[in-house]
Scaffold this motif. Sequence first.
Motif, PDB file in Angstrom:
ATOM      1  N   PRO A  64      20.076  45.467  31.425  1.00 36.39           N
ATOM      2  CA  PRO A  64      21.108  46.084  32.241  1.00 36.39           C
ATOM      3  C   PRO A  64      22.067  45.045  32.803  1.00 36.39           C
ATOM      4  O   PRO A  64      21.694  43.894  33.034  1.00 36.39           O
ATOM      5  N   THR A  65      23.302  45.458  33.017  1.00 35.10           N
ATOM      6  CA  THR A  65      24.323  44.590  33.593  1.00 35.10           C
ATOM      7  C   THR A  65      25.067  45.352  34.680  1.00 35.10           C
ATOM      8  O   THR A  65      24.969  46.578  34.786  1.00 35.10           O
ATOM      9  N   ILE A  66      25.812  44.623  35.502  1.00 33.38           N
ATOM     10  CA  ILE A  66      26.603  45.218  36.575  1.00 33.38           C
ATOM     11  C   ILE A  66      28.045  44.774  36.401  1.00 33.38           C
ATOM     12  O   ILE A  66      28.325  43.603  36.162  1.00 33.38           O
ATOM     13  N   GLU A  67      28.972  45.717  36.534  1.00 38.16           N
ATOM     14  CA  GLU A  67      30.403  45.426  36.452  1.00 38.16           C
ATOM     15  C   GLU A  67      31.067  45.777  37.779  1.00 38.16           C
ATOM     16  O   GLU A  67      30.831  46.857  38.330  1.00 38.16           O
ATOM     17  N   SER A  68      31.868  44.864  38.282  1.00 34.41           N
ATOM     18  CA  SER A  68      32.646  45.115  39.487  1.00 34.41           C
ATOM     19  C   SER A  68      33.960  45.769  39.107  1.00 34.41           C
ATOM     20  O   SER A  68      34.731  45.229  38.312  1.00 34.41           O
ATOM     21  N   VAL A  69      34.211  46.976  39.654  1.00 39.00           N
ATOM     22  CA  VAL A  69      35.439  47.709  39.358  1.00 39.00           C
ATOM     23  C   VAL A  69      36.174  47.994  40.673  1.00 39.00           C
ATOM     24  O   VAL A  69      35.678  48.771  41.487  1.00 39.00           O
ATOM     25  N   PRO A  70      37.331  47.345  40.924  1.00 39.76           N
ATOM     26  CA  PRO A  70      37.980  46.360  40.063  1.00 39.76           C
ATOM     27  C   PRO A  70      37.239  45.026  40.087  1.00 39.76           C
ATOM     28  O   PRO A  70      36.364  44.808  40.928  1.00 39.76           O
ATOM     29  N   ARG A  71      37.628  44.127  39.163  1.00 40.55           N
ATOM     30  CA  ARG A  71      36.945  42.837  39.082  1.00 40.55           C
ATOM     31  C   ARG A  71      37.120  42.034  40.367  1.00 40.55           C
ATOM     32  O   ARG A  71      36.236  41.298  40.774  1.00 40.55           O
ATOM     33  N   CYS A  72      38.273  42.158  40.947  1.00 34.41           N
ATOM     34  CA  CYS A  72      38.555  41.475  42.210  1.00 34.41           C
ATOM     35  C   CYS A  72      39.243  42.476  43.118  1.00 34.41           C
ATOM     36  O   CYS A  72      40.232  43.095  42.730  1.00 34.41           O
ATOM     37  N   VAL A  73      38.707  42.671  44.330  1.00 36.87           N
ATOM     38  CA  VAL A  73      39.207  43.703  45.224  1.00 36.87           C
ATOM     39  C   VAL A  73      39.928  43.057  46.408  1.00 36.87           C
ATOM     40  O   VAL A  73      39.512  42.018  46.923  1.00 36.87           O
ATOM     41  N   VAL A  74      41.024  43.667  46.811  1.00 34.81           N
ATOM     42  CA  VAL A  74      41.784  43.196  47.965  1.00 34.81           C
ATOM     43  C   VAL A  74      41.058  43.626  49.236  1.00 34.81           C
ATOM     44  O   VAL A  74      40.487  44.705  49.309  1.00 34.81           O
ATOM     45  N   SER A 173      42.350  33.194  51.058  1.00 38.37           N
ATOM     46  CA  SER A 173      41.937  32.671  49.751  1.00 38.37           C
ATOM     47  C   SER A 173      42.851  33.110  48.623  1.00 38.37           C
ATOM     48  O   SER A 173      43.200  32.324  47.750  1.00 38.37           O
ATOM     49  N   GLN A 174      43.260  34.387  48.585  1.00 38.18           N
ATOM     50  CA  GLN A 174      44.110  34.936  47.550  1.00 38.18           C
ATOM     51  C   GLN A 174      43.597  34.601  46.158  1.00 38.18           C
ATOM     52  O   GLN A 174      44.339  34.263  45.244  1.00 38.18           O
ATOM     53  N   ILE A 175      42.273  34.737  45.964  1.00 40.08           N
ATOM     54  CA  ILE A 175      41.678  34.365  44.681  1.00 40.08           C
ATOM     55  C   ILE A 175      42.014  35.374  43.592  1.00 40.08           C
ATOM     56  O   ILE A 175      41.845  35.092  42.424  1.00 40.08           O
ATOM     57  N   CYS A 176      42.486  36.588  43.966  1.00 47.02           N
ATOM     58  CA  CYS A 176      42.852  37.568  42.952  1.00 47.02           C
ATOM     59  C   CYS A 176      44.225  37.290  42.363  1.00 47.02           C
ATOM     60  O   CYS A 176      44.596  37.871  41.355  1.00 47.02           O
ATOM     61  N   ASN A 177      45.006  36.433  42.986  1.00 44.03           N
ATOM     62  CA  ASN A 177      46.347  36.114  42.514  1.00 44.03           C
ATOM     63  C   ASN A 177      46.316  34.755  41.822  1.00 44.03           C
ATOM     64  O   ASN A 177      46.167  33.725  42.473  1.00 44.03           O
TER      65      ASN A 177
END
Length: 343
Positions: A64-74, A173-177
């Motif tokens: 099994p795996t886990i996916e973050s939706v969205p991959r990066c969240v604001v 951080s703004q790591i999603c940008n």
Amino acid sequence: MHSGRETIYHNGSLLLEKVTQKDAGFYTLRTYDRGGKFVSTITMYLYVQAFLWKCGRLATSDQPTIESVPRCVVEGGNVVLLVHNPPENILGYVWFKGRAKFKNIVATRLIQDMKATVWGPAYSGRETLHSDGSLLLNRVTRKDSGLYMLRILRTDAGSEYTQVQLQVDTSQSQICNPFTSSQIMIQPVPRDAAEGEDVVLQVYNLPEEMKAFSWHRATYRAPTLHIVKYNRATNSISWGPEHRIRKTLYKNVTQPFVRITDTTVSGGTSVIFTCISPDTDVSIRWIFNEKNLQLTERMTLSPTKCGLKIDPVRSEDAGEYKCEVSNRFSSKTSLPVSWGHHK
């Protein structure tokens, strides 16, 4: 509590013959020394299930795996931690914020328990645990970022662990940008592409002093997966073997078949249909008399829908059954099997 079905062994083991669901519960072993003095005690819980699915991941090694939706969240947004490829024989779920320790438990849920989700010490009041094991986090904050672990409890008393790293974009951080980070980053454009479309794997923040770079499929150290190398100094491009085989990456599904386990001949009242397919990560649909099967209160589907149980069966269930497996690229339907017409 002796029922006549127990056997005790010299090594301390206890045999329980022909267990029923009434046998489920806590069992405690206590040990004593030769003088009759108490030495130790250990407790375990015995799970007894009325039914176990015999299809899907019980016979495969996929994890099994886990996916973050969205991959990066604001920060302030919502995110779902989706569970992919779960086992069929699921007993329950335990979510942890960080490592798998009691103080880090966010939520616990047993599939067949009528009680609601049991929240742990790490519960913030903003989480929702769905029946498929996925965890919804509402109004995320910077403190929500980090490691999340999921323990999937199985009915055979075993368990599986999987984890995901949650990224939360904050004003600091703004790591999603990718444009505000100094790290090399890759972003597909478009992010979600349909089959047949072109996709650019956009690179951000590539240092100017880089002399060369290369693209690879999967593992970097596997030379057969080399796609292309670009040398800035000589402005030269060299293509690898993966460049020539890119059109063979997608696999069509194979035709499944349906197996019937009919328990009415032994005095029972149920029938089980199993969709047998060697393909993984597929969707399964059941067809009854050339129409989509309409589930009733007597029908139960396994978590990945590869198993269909009807209990009790009735005359209106007689007919032809088929299953269809599909992925993003193809679909195949099994040959029909008939049940009930001969009864």
